[in-house]
Scaffold this active site. Structure first.
Site, PDB file in Angstrom:
ATOM      1  CE  LYS B 181       3.006 -58.114   2.072  1.00 43.45           C
ATOM      2  NZ  LYS B 181       1.601 -58.525   2.227  1.00 43.45           N
ATOM      3  N   GLY B 233       0.632 -56.709  -8.587  1.00 42.47           N
ATOM      4  CA  GLY B 233      -0.275 -55.850  -7.844  1.00 42.47           C
ATOM      5  C   GLY B 233      -0.639 -54.620  -8.650  1.00 42.47           C
ATOM      6  CB  THR B 235       0.242 -48.545 -11.440  1.00 37.07           C
ATOM      7  OG1 THR B 235      -0.847 -47.787 -10.907  1.00 37.07           O
ATOM      8  CG2 THR B 235      -0.250 -49.330 -12.639  1.00 37.07           C
ATOM      9  CB  THR B 236       0.568 -46.321  -6.581  1.00 38.68           C
ATOM     10  OG1 THR B 236      -0.164 -45.442  -7.438  1.00 38.68           O
ATOM     11  CG2 THR B 236       1.271 -45.498  -5.529  1.00 38.68           C
ATOM     12  CB  THR B 237       2.104 -51.034  -4.572  1.00 37.61           C
ATOM     13  OG1 THR B 237       1.062 -50.435  -3.798  1.00 37.61           O
ATOM     14  CG2 THR B 237       2.979 -51.872  -3.659  1.00 37.61           C
ATOM     15  CD  GLU B 255       0.221 -59.598 -13.919  1.00 37.68           C
ATOM     16  OE1 GLU B 255      -0.394 -58.511 -14.005  1.00 37.68           O
ATOM     17  OE2 GLU B 255      -0.291 -60.651 -13.539  1.00 37.68           O
ATOM     18  CB  CYS B 294      -3.995 -58.966 -14.058  1.00 36.96           C
ATOM     19  SG  CYS B 294      -3.465 -59.843 -12.627  1.00 36.96           S
ATOM     20  CD  GLU B 395      -6.951 -54.561 -13.454  1.00 35.55           C
ATOM     21  OE1 GLU B 395      -5.935 -53.924 -13.747  1.00 35.55           O
ATOM     22  OE2 GLU B 395      -6.967 -55.795 -13.318  1.00 35.55           O
TER      23      GLU B 395
END
Lengths: 119, 499
Positions: B181, B233, B235-237, B255, B294, B395
């Site tokens: 995706k 992406g 951290t929470t996801t 990552e 990132c 970030e």
């Protein structure tokens, strides 16, 4: 006087209500890191595993707001307001398909406020 | 030289089983360009039915594809590399319009790196070997590498073609089928990729499903029919995807970003030479790709005895950055990828100021002109403060660097490691001891020494701490897409004697 750590704008609150009607119980979890991070994620309540490493920072629009403890250490001197903006994130946050992104506006707590924090 | 906007179809489909197919629910979303705010094309707003169809297609192709020889797969990857190279300008123009980054970067970095990446894994898979060990006179242990099967991949928008390539090339090389995706902000170059390579890859080996995280990403990451989930992406996801994968005991690679320190020791100022010039470029790397990397060197640590002199030069270099028309080859800084990114960056600058950070340059929106007046541009910004401020810890994903000073090596290391993340770091020095010892003391997966923002294939890239795990860009990544089959063989004709 009791000072909350998190508040929410009317506009964001309205969107939260809509999303609750559609998805049931939800939580906010403040994300860190890359890309769409550094933003609050609205997630189905039972999808996200919470434990003592998540700090409960308050409740906005009937939704509990959490943040990872390590991250909290760097954020705790600031008051957070959940707002919403048109946008397109690629995270798993529930508002994204509607063409919106929740976002955080921050301001420093005053010394007086720091003494009366609720959490 | 000025490039032009690419041509788009009005509507795109998902790429499933070697064909472009409409979403099953018939719903689409509008993709717009951050360069000028204009409509680009409609993309499928897929849901679990489309994801399942893509997994079906991958499953159907799995048996045959997993049995192809490394030679065959290598040839296919090389052909893919050639196709991207032949169409480099078209890919570059598409990523520029979709993401907002300047054409010189998509032309000279993103797209050629994607080409090279396919070539690297085309070579790596042929050089990879299993192993054999004689455990004793009569026992041999063979380790044979096998593909995992069907892998799920979810990629971000900051390098649309390149992040897609980082995920797809090693997975294909290892013999896996893929359901991927792309980010909903940047679905274009990935669709172009499918169009160009569809006659090269067997049907069902690569499947692309467009859509939103909660609707398409979640069913993909949580499917019990995939064998691995790879994600780049936030951290929470990242945590959610790991939870979904944990239900199926699936392996994951993550990552998840960083807050990378870029450290300048006083010896950089010993001479006014080419190396100092390189150091200044290295300091301004925070603005590369609009800071939407990132590993953005978003914390600048300068030794205190050179601070005044050095920062003056950094500010001058920053203020010389050419900003605006992303299609002009001279433009160095383009548009932020979306309105919400743009808004977030300005909000962070405001928070930084409130926390007491001083704006040394920038600190506001850049108003582009002409066709691009409605795009999302931010001036490259330098904030001076200390490492406990939120602008040093979070970030921002914009062209914003937070600067502080340090006294000595010990303090530099302490500040560098005072972060939740550990993805990248930069160390700049003329001292031979420092250039080995400081990188070793920094808890990050990639430490650039006297360079920054170089991403060649063959150098492993990945995080420590909350930046995730897995090592992309390197043959190590093959392992993340493979099983190790162990055959333990006995050549002894006699029984053990237990029964």
């Amino acid at each position: 006087m009791q000072v909350d750590r998190v508040s929410i704008t009317n506009k964001a609150s309205k969107l939260v209500e809509e999303l609750k009607n559609r998805h049931g119980d939800v939580i906010f979890h403040q994300s860190g890191g890359c890309c769409d991070g550094s933003a609050p994620m609205l997630l189905p309540k039972d999808d996200f595993y919470l434990d003592e490493s998540d700090i409960h920072m308050g409740n906005v629009a009937g939704v509990d707001f959490y943040m990872n403890q390590a991250q909290y250490e760097y954020w705790k001197h600031t008051h957070l307001t959940v707002d919403v903006i048109k946008g397109r994130g690629s995270s798993f946050s529930l508002e994204i398909p509607e063409g919106y992104r929740f976002k955080i506006d921050s301001r420093l707590f005053t010394e007086e406020e720091q003494k009366h924090l609720s959490t | 030289m000025s490039h032009s906007k690419p041509k788009f179809q009005e509507k795109y489909g998902n790429f499933i089983g070697g064909e472009f197919v409409p979403p099953k629910n018939g719903e689409y979303f509008d993709n717009t360009s951050p360069t000028d705010g204009k409509f680009i094309a409609k993309y499928p707003r897929s849901n679990k039915d489309d994801v399942n169809a893509a997994i079906d297609a991958a499953k159907a192709a799995e048996n045959e594809w997993s049995k192809t020889s490394a030679t065959e797969r290598s040839m296919i990857l090389n052909k893919i590399a050639d196709i991207i190279e032949e169409n480099l300008d078209e890919f570059a123009a598409m990523d520029t319009y979709d993401n907002g980054k300047p054409i010189r970067e998509t032309t000279m970095a993103d797209t050629p790196l994607a080409v090279d990446h396919f070539r690297y894994f085309a070579g790596a898979i042929r050089a990879q070997e299993g192993s054999a060990s004689e455990l004793n006179t009569n026992s041999v242990s063979l380790i044979i590498k096998e593909p995992l099967g069907v892998v799920a991949q979810i990629v971000p928008w900051n390098f649309p073609l390149l992040m897609f390539t980082w995920k797809v090339a090693p997975a294909l090389a290892a013999g896996n089928c893929i359901v991927i995706k792309p980010a909903e902000q940047t679905p274009s170059s990935v669709s172009l990729f499918a169009e160009k390579v569809k006659d090269v890859l067997p049907a069902g080996v690569l499947n692309i499903v467009h859509g939103f995280g909660p609707e398409a990403g979640k069913p993909l990451a949580s499917s019990p029919r995939v064998d691995k989930v790879a994600f780049t992406g936030e951290t929470t996801t990242g945590q959610m995807i790991m939870q979904y994968a944990s239900k199926n005991l699936n392996p994951v690679t993550m990552e998840l970003g960083g807050k990378s320190p870029n450290i300048f020791f006083n010896s950089v100022m010993d001479q006014d030479d080419a190396f100092l010039d390189k150091c200044l470029e290295g300091a301004v790397m925070f603005a590369l790709n609009q800071g939407e990397v990132c590993t953005c060197p978003s914390r600048m640590l300068i030794q205190e005895d050179i601070y005044e002199e050095f920062i003056e030069k950094v500010i001058a270099r920053t203020e010389s950055i050419v900003q605006g028309d992303p299609y002009d080859m001279k433009t160095q800084l383009g548009a932020q990828a979306s309105e919400d990114q743009f808004d977030k960056i300005l909000s962070y600058i405001k928070t930084g100021k409130e926390e007491g950070a001083e704006v040394l340059t920038g600190g506001e929106q850049f108003q582009a002109s002409g066709d691009y007046k409605d795009g999302f541009y931010v001036k490259p910004t330098i904030l001076k403060g200390h490492n406990k401020m939120r602008v040093f810890q979070e970030e921002i994903f914009g062209p914003v660097v937070s600067v502080c000073t340090f006294k000595d090596e010990a303090e530099a290391i302490e500040i560098a490691n005072d972060t939740l993340y550990g993805l990248g770091a930069g160390v700049w020095t003329r001292d031979g001891h420092q250039l080995y010892q400081i990188p070793r003391a920094i808890k990050a997966g990639r430490v650039w020494v006297n360079c920054y923002h170089d991403y060649p294939a063959h150098a492993p890239f990945g995080g420590y701490k909350m930046s995730g795990f897995g090592r992309e860009n390197h043959l190590m990544m093959l392992d993340h897409y493979q099983q190790s089959k162990n055959m333990l063989i006995s050549y002894d004709k006699n029984k053990l004697g237990f029964f």
